[in-house]
Design a protein around this motif. Structure first.
Motif, PDB file in Angstrom:
ATOM      1  N   LEU A 302       0.850  -1.185   0.000  1.00 41.48           N
ATOM      2  CA  LEU A 302       0.000   0.000   0.000  1.00 41.48           C
ATOM      3  C   LEU A 302       0.890   1.240   0.000  1.00 41.48           C
ATOM      4  CD1 LEU A 302      -2.714   1.495   0.347  1.00 41.48           C
ATOM      5  CD2 LEU A 302      -2.510   1.087   2.812  1.00 41.48           C
ATOM      6  N   VAL A 303       0.894   1.963  -1.112  1.00 44.93           N
ATOM      7  CA  VAL A 303       1.733   3.152  -1.261  1.00 44.93           C
ATOM      8  C   VAL A 303       0.843   4.382  -1.077  1.00 44.93           C
ATOM      9  CG1 VAL A 303       3.379   4.379  -2.724  1.00 44.93           C
ATOM     10  CG2 VAL A 303       3.167   1.885  -2.903  1.00 44.93           C
ATOM     11  N   THR A 304       0.981   5.068   0.050  1.00 47.11           N
ATOM     12  CA  THR A 304       0.094   6.180   0.367  1.00 47.11           C
ATOM     13  C   THR A 304       0.735   7.073   1.414  1.00 47.11           C
ATOM     14  OG1 THR A 304      -2.113   6.775   1.185  1.00 47.11           O
ATOM     15  CG2 THR A 304      -1.089   4.832   2.150  1.00 47.11           C
ATOM     16  N   ALA A 324      -4.320 -11.146  10.021  1.00 52.17           N
ATOM     17  CA  ALA A 324      -4.758 -12.336  10.754  1.00 52.17           C
ATOM     18  C   ALA A 324      -4.916 -13.548   9.846  1.00 52.17           C
ATOM     19  CB  ALA A 324      -6.078 -12.046  11.473  1.00 52.17           C
ATOM     20  N   GLN A 325      -5.273 -13.330   8.579  1.00 54.98           N
ATOM     21  CA  GLN A 325      -5.445 -14.454   7.660  1.00 54.98           C
ATOM     22  C   GLN A 325      -4.133 -14.866   6.988  1.00 54.98           C
ATOM     23  OE1 GLN A 325      -8.246 -13.126   4.687  1.00 54.98           O
ATOM     24  NE2 GLN A 325      -6.682 -12.152   3.419  1.00 54.98           N
ATOM     25  N   GLY A 326      -3.042 -14.193   7.345  1.00 55.81           N
ATOM     26  CA  GLY A 326      -1.738 -14.576   6.825  1.00 55.81           C
ATOM     27  C   GLY A 326      -1.247 -13.747   5.663  1.00 55.81           C
ATOM     28  N   THR A 327      -1.982 -12.730   5.266  1.00 56.06           N
ATOM     29  CA  THR A 327      -1.550 -11.846   4.183  1.00 56.06           C
ATOM     30  C   THR A 327      -0.584 -10.809   4.732  1.00 56.06           C
ATOM     31  OG1 THR A 327      -3.632 -12.124   2.994  1.00 56.06           O
ATOM     32  CG2 THR A 327      -2.336 -10.175   2.456  1.00 56.06           C
ATOM     33  N   LYS A 328       0.496 -10.563   4.012  1.00 59.20           N
ATOM     34  CA  LYS A 328       1.463  -9.550   4.416  1.00 59.20           C
ATOM     35  C   LYS A 328       1.018  -8.194   3.870  1.00 59.20           C
ATOM     36  CE  LYS A 328       5.362 -12.767   4.617  1.00 59.20           C
ATOM     37  NZ  LYS A 328       4.518 -13.974   4.524  1.00 59.20           N
ATOM     38  N   VAL A 329       0.980  -7.190   4.744  1.00 57.70           N
ATOM     39  CA  VAL A 329       0.596  -5.837   4.348  1.00 57.70           C
ATOM     40  C   VAL A 329       1.779  -4.913   4.620  1.00 57.70           C
ATOM     41  CG1 VAL A 329      -1.004  -3.926   4.689  1.00 57.70           C
ATOM     42  CG2 VAL A 329      -1.824  -6.288   4.888  1.00 57.70           C
ATOM     43  N   LEU A 330       2.285  -4.301   3.559  1.00 56.68           N
ATOM     44  CA  LEU A 330       3.392  -3.354   3.667  1.00 56.68           C
ATOM     45  C   LEU A 330       2.869  -1.975   3.301  1.00 56.68           C
ATOM     46  CD1 LEU A 330       6.386  -2.529   3.932  1.00 56.68           C
ATOM     47  CD2 LEU A 330       6.683  -3.203   1.529  1.00 56.68           C
ATOM     48  N   GLY A 331       2.893  -1.058   4.254  1.00 51.94           N
ATOM     49  CA  GLY A 331       2.466   0.308   3.983  1.00 51.94           C
ATOM     50  C   GLY A 331       3.669   1.194   3.745  1.00 51.94           C
ATOM     51  N   LEU A 332       3.753   1.765   2.544  1.00 51.40           N
ATOM     52  CA  LEU A 332       4.887   2.613   2.195  1.00 51.40           C
ATOM     53  C   LEU A 332       4.453   4.069   2.114  1.00 51.40           C
ATOM     54  CD1 LEU A 332       6.777   0.584  -0.565  1.00 51.40           C
ATOM     55  CD2 LEU A 332       7.246   0.720   1.888  1.00 51.40           C
ATOM     56  N   ALA A 333       5.032   4.897   2.953  1.00 53.08           N
ATOM     57  CA  ALA A 333       4.737   6.323   2.913  1.00 53.08           C
ATOM     58  C   ALA A 333       5.401   6.981   1.711  1.00 53.08           C
ATOM     59  CB  ALA A 333       5.217   6.992   4.200  1.00 53.08           C
ATOM     60  N   ALA A 334       6.362   6.312   1.125  1.00 49.38           N
ATOM     61  CA  ALA A 334       6.999   6.794  -0.102  1.00 49.38           C
ATOM     62  C   ALA A 334       7.635   5.616  -0.814  1.00 49.38           C
ATOM     63  CB  ALA A 334       8.062   7.855   0.200  1.00 49.38           C
ATOM     64  N   LEU A 335       7.596   5.659  -2.137  1.00 53.75           N
ATOM     65  CA  LEU A 335       8.326   4.699  -2.958  1.00 53.75           C
ATOM     66  C   LEU A 335       8.972   5.510  -4.073  1.00 53.75           C
ATOM     67  CD1 LEU A 335       9.112   1.785  -3.650  1.00 53.75           C
ATOM     68  CD2 LEU A 335       7.055   1.650  -5.068  1.00 53.75           C
ATOM     69  N   ASN A 336      10.164   6.039  -3.787  1.00 55.75           N
ATOM     70  CA  ASN A 336      10.869   6.855  -4.769  1.00 55.75           C
ATOM     71  C   ASN A 336      12.367   6.730  -4.535  1.00 55.75           C
ATOM     72  OD1 ASN A 336      11.532   8.714  -2.622  1.00 55.75           O
ATOM     73  ND2 ASN A 336       9.497   9.629  -2.879  1.00 55.75           N
ATOM     74  N   LEU A 347      -2.012   7.818  11.815  1.00 53.04           N
ATOM     75  CA  LEU A 347      -2.713   6.702  11.190  1.00 53.04           C
ATOM     76  C   LEU A 347      -1.740   5.582  10.840  1.00 53.04           C
ATOM     77  CD1 LEU A 347      -5.236   5.386  10.121  1.00 53.04           C
ATOM     78  CD2 LEU A 347      -4.985   6.680   7.996  1.00 53.04           C
ATOM     79  N   ALA A 348      -0.540   5.922  10.406  1.00 53.95           N
ATOM     80  CA  ALA A 348       0.456   4.897  10.098  1.00 53.95           C
ATOM     81  C   ALA A 348       0.757   4.046  11.330  1.00 53.95           C
ATOM     82  CB  ALA A 348       1.733   5.546   9.574  1.00 53.95           C
ATOM     83  N   GLU A 349       0.812   4.679  12.505  1.00 56.08           N
ATOM     84  CA  GLU A 349       1.061   3.934  13.741  1.00 56.08           C
ATOM     85  C   GLU A 349      -0.107   3.004  14.065  1.00 56.08           C
ATOM     86  OE1 GLU A 349       1.848   6.892  16.655  1.00 56.08           O
ATOM     87  OE2 GLU A 349       3.861   7.363  15.870  1.00 56.08           O
ATOM     88  N   LYS A 350      -1.326   3.450  13.784  1.00 52.97           N
ATOM     89  CA  LYS A 350      -2.483   2.578  13.999  1.00 52.97           C
ATOM     90  C   LYS A 350      -2.399   1.332  13.121  1.00 52.97           C
ATOM     91  CE  LYS A 350      -6.057   5.868  15.471  1.00 52.97           C
ATOM     92  NZ  LYS A 350      -7.417   6.389  15.157  1.00 52.97           N
ATOM     93  N   LEU A 351      -1.982   1.506  11.867  1.00 50.82           N
ATOM     94  CA  LEU A 351      -1.868   0.358  10.960  1.00 50.82           C
ATOM     95  C   LEU A 351      -0.722  -0.552  11.401  1.00 50.82           C
ATOM     96  CD1 LEU A 351      -2.495   2.027   7.477  1.00 50.82           C
ATOM     97  CD2 LEU A 351      -4.120   0.920   9.016  1.00 50.82           C
ATOM     98  N   ALA A 352       0.353   0.036  11.908  1.00 55.37           N
ATOM     99  CA  ALA A 352       1.454  -0.783  12.430  1.00 55.37           C
ATOM    100  C   ALA A 352       0.976  -1.606  13.615  1.00 55.37           C
ATOM    101  CB  ALA A 352       2.627   0.112  12.828  1.00 55.37           C
ATOM    102  N   ALA A 354      -1.921  -2.681  13.982  1.00 58.62           N
ATOM    103  CA  ALA A 354      -2.809  -3.713  13.425  1.00 58.62           C
ATOM    104  C   ALA A 354      -2.031  -4.830  12.732  1.00 58.62           C
ATOM    105  CB  ALA A 354      -3.797  -3.083  12.444  1.00 58.62           C
ATOM    106  N   GLY A 355      -0.698  -4.680  12.633  1.00 54.77           N
ATOM    107  CA  GLY A 355       0.127  -5.748  12.069  1.00 54.77           C
ATOM    108  C   GLY A 355       0.779  -5.438  10.745  1.00 54.77           C
ATOM    109  N   ALA A 356       0.550  -4.251  10.202  1.00 56.58           N
ATOM    110  CA  ALA A 356       1.172  -3.894   8.929  1.00 56.58           C
ATOM    111  C   ALA A 356       2.626  -3.480   9.152  1.00 56.58           C
ATOM    112  CB  ALA A 356       0.405  -2.762   8.264  1.00 56.58           C
ATOM    113  N   HIS A 357       3.462  -3.714   8.151  1.00 55.96           N
ATOM    114  CA  HIS A 357       4.819  -3.181   8.151  1.00 55.96           C
ATOM    115  C   HIS A 357       4.743  -1.771   7.554  1.00 55.96           C
ATOM    116  CE1 HIS A 357       6.520  -7.259   8.800  1.00 55.96           C
ATOM    117  NE2 HIS A 357       5.510  -7.632   8.040  1.00 55.96           N
ATOM    118  N   ILE A 358       5.314  -0.779   8.217  1.00 52.18           N
ATOM    119  CA  ILE A 358       5.261   0.601   7.742  1.00 52.18           C
ATOM    120  C   ILE A 358       6.685   1.081   7.487  1.00 52.18           C
ATOM    121  CG2 ILE A 358       4.522   2.957   8.234  1.00 52.18           C
ATOM    122  CD1 ILE A 358       2.213   1.021   7.945  1.00 52.18           C
ATOM    123  N   ALA A 359       6.904   1.702   6.317  1.00 55.33           N
ATOM    124  CA  ALA A 359       8.244   2.161   5.974  1.00 55.33           C
ATOM    125  C   ALA A 359       8.160   3.182   4.848  1.00 55.33           C
ATOM    126  CB  ALA A 359       9.124   0.979   5.547  1.00 55.33           C
ATOM    127  N   ALA A 360       9.304   3.725   4.498  1.00 50.14           N
ATOM    128  CA  ALA A 360       9.486   4.471   3.249  1.00 50.14           C
ATOM    129  C   ALA A 360      10.695   3.835   2.583  1.00 50.14           C
ATOM    130  CB  ALA A 360       9.736   5.952   3.520  1.00 50.14           C
TER     131      ALA A 360
END
Length: 375
Positions: A302-304, A324-336, A347-352, A354-360
């Protein structure tokens, strides 16, 4: 899109009146100063126009902004209705139409990422002749980015030699000379002083065997994310040909555009992207979830910038359910190429949580991350 820049009343009057009011009002800095610079670049060209409700006065200093710089700046600093007004004034009042109406200027332009961003932001204003030139410019910049990224992705997914492991068969390029000598020492003939190689040995070159995986690139196409949109399109194209990987490319604002059919052609993808508008990340994530075939073998990237325009509950709840179902969710604040981001950390911390990986990340870093997860 990022939150609206908050200005004090004094700063608003200072932007309205121009540099002439500098001594009597607050001095501008940061984003407010950048806004004034962009406005001065445009409205500082003359003494004002009675039809201009701003009735601004500009400064005398020459501006270092180029047309692409100015276009990129206003799309970062101002809300959509102001952007439309500024672009209209630039073209209709001041004839600043090099990018969107003048094919000769565009043909002479040196392809570079900043110019590509400006083209993507203004392509809806272009006539067919200029649009054709713009497409060629997009293709050249994309080609340069792809050549670099393709090598990084190839290195990430190509596997490595394990020199500690040898096998009795292999190609000449894999011949393990030292190990072959060591293992055949017992066949050394002292009388003739010859070593008989009863069996050659070879390094075992292994590749990661990729089982069927889905990589779903879910890309926020709001105006502030244009650099990440470009690199997401190129990344999707490079991932497209990987064995055992099914790549999806989905763009969103408040609506969703599935670009998967064009994921192998980043130029076509970018020419279809419509930058701007609001943001509904939760709706987009729900659509991505519907595309999943095997939950434990799916990765959603998820790039947002995480500035959610709708209720956050759906996004956070769905993220937790996917993890929870085993899907990996990667949230990218930037992809450049700089991995620099301005994003909603709350909000990024809330998703983290919830189990998402958050990065740029840079695209190369994303390739390494994906290779590690898929390997």
């Amino acid at each position: 899109m990022p939150e609206t820049i908050t200005l004090t009343p004094a700063e608003r009057w200072r932007l309205l009146l121009g540099e002439a009011a500098e001594t009597g009002l607050a001095r501008l800095d940061g984003e407010a100063a950048a806004m004034d610079r962009a406005l001065s670049w445009l409205y500082g060209r003359d003494g004002g126009d009675p039809r201009d409700t701003l009735d601004r006065q500009g400064g005398n200093e020459p501006s270092a902004l180029s047309v692409p710089d100015w276009i990129n700046d206003i799309h970062t600093l101002f809300p959509q209705e102001t952007i439309e007004r500024l672009e209209r004034d630039a073209i209709e009042r001041y004839g600043i139409d090099e990018i969107v109406t003048n094919p000769e200027v565009l043909a002479r332009a040196t392809p570079n990422p900043a110019l590509l961003e400006a083209v993507l932001r203004t392509k809806h204003l272009m006539n067919p002749e200029v649009l054709a030139l713009a497409r060629a410019l997009v293709a050249q910049v994309v080609k340069d980015i792809m050549e670099k990224l393709a090598k990084q992705i190839e290195r990430s997914f190509s596997g490595v030699k394990h020199r500690q492991r040898v096998v009795p068969t292999g190609a000449a390029s894999q011949f393990a000379a030292g190990e072959t000598l060591r293992r055949n020492l017992r066949h050394f003939d002292p009388a003739s002083r010859r070593l008989i190689l009863a069996r050659p040995w070879f390094h075992h070159n292994t590749r990661r065997r990729l089982e069927r995986w889905q990589i779903i690139l879910l890309v926020d196409q709001s105006g502030s994310m244009v650099s990440s949109v470009i690199h997401s399109a190129v990344t999707a194209s490079c991932l497209w040909g990987l064995p055992g990987v099914k790549t999806h490319l989905i763009a969103f604002d408040t609506e969703i555009v599935d670009l998967t059919d064009h994921a192998d052609d980043p130029v076509e993808t970018l020419m279809k992207v419509q930058l701007g508008g609001g943001t509904h990340i939760g709706k987009a994530l729900a659509y991505a979830a519907e595309q999943i075939e095997v939950p434990t073998r799916a990765i959603i990237v998820l790039v947002t910038d995480f500035y959610e325009g709708m209720a956050e509950y759906q996004l956070v709840t769905l993220t937790a359910a996917l993890v929870a179902q085993g899907t990996k969710v990667l949230g990218l604040a930037a992809l450049n190429d700089r991995a620099e981001a301005d994003f909603d950390r709350r909000l990024a911390e809330k998703l983290a949580d919830a189990g998402a990986h958050i990065a740029a990340m840079t695209p190369g870093q994303l390739a390494n991350w994906l290779a590690e997860k898929l390997g």
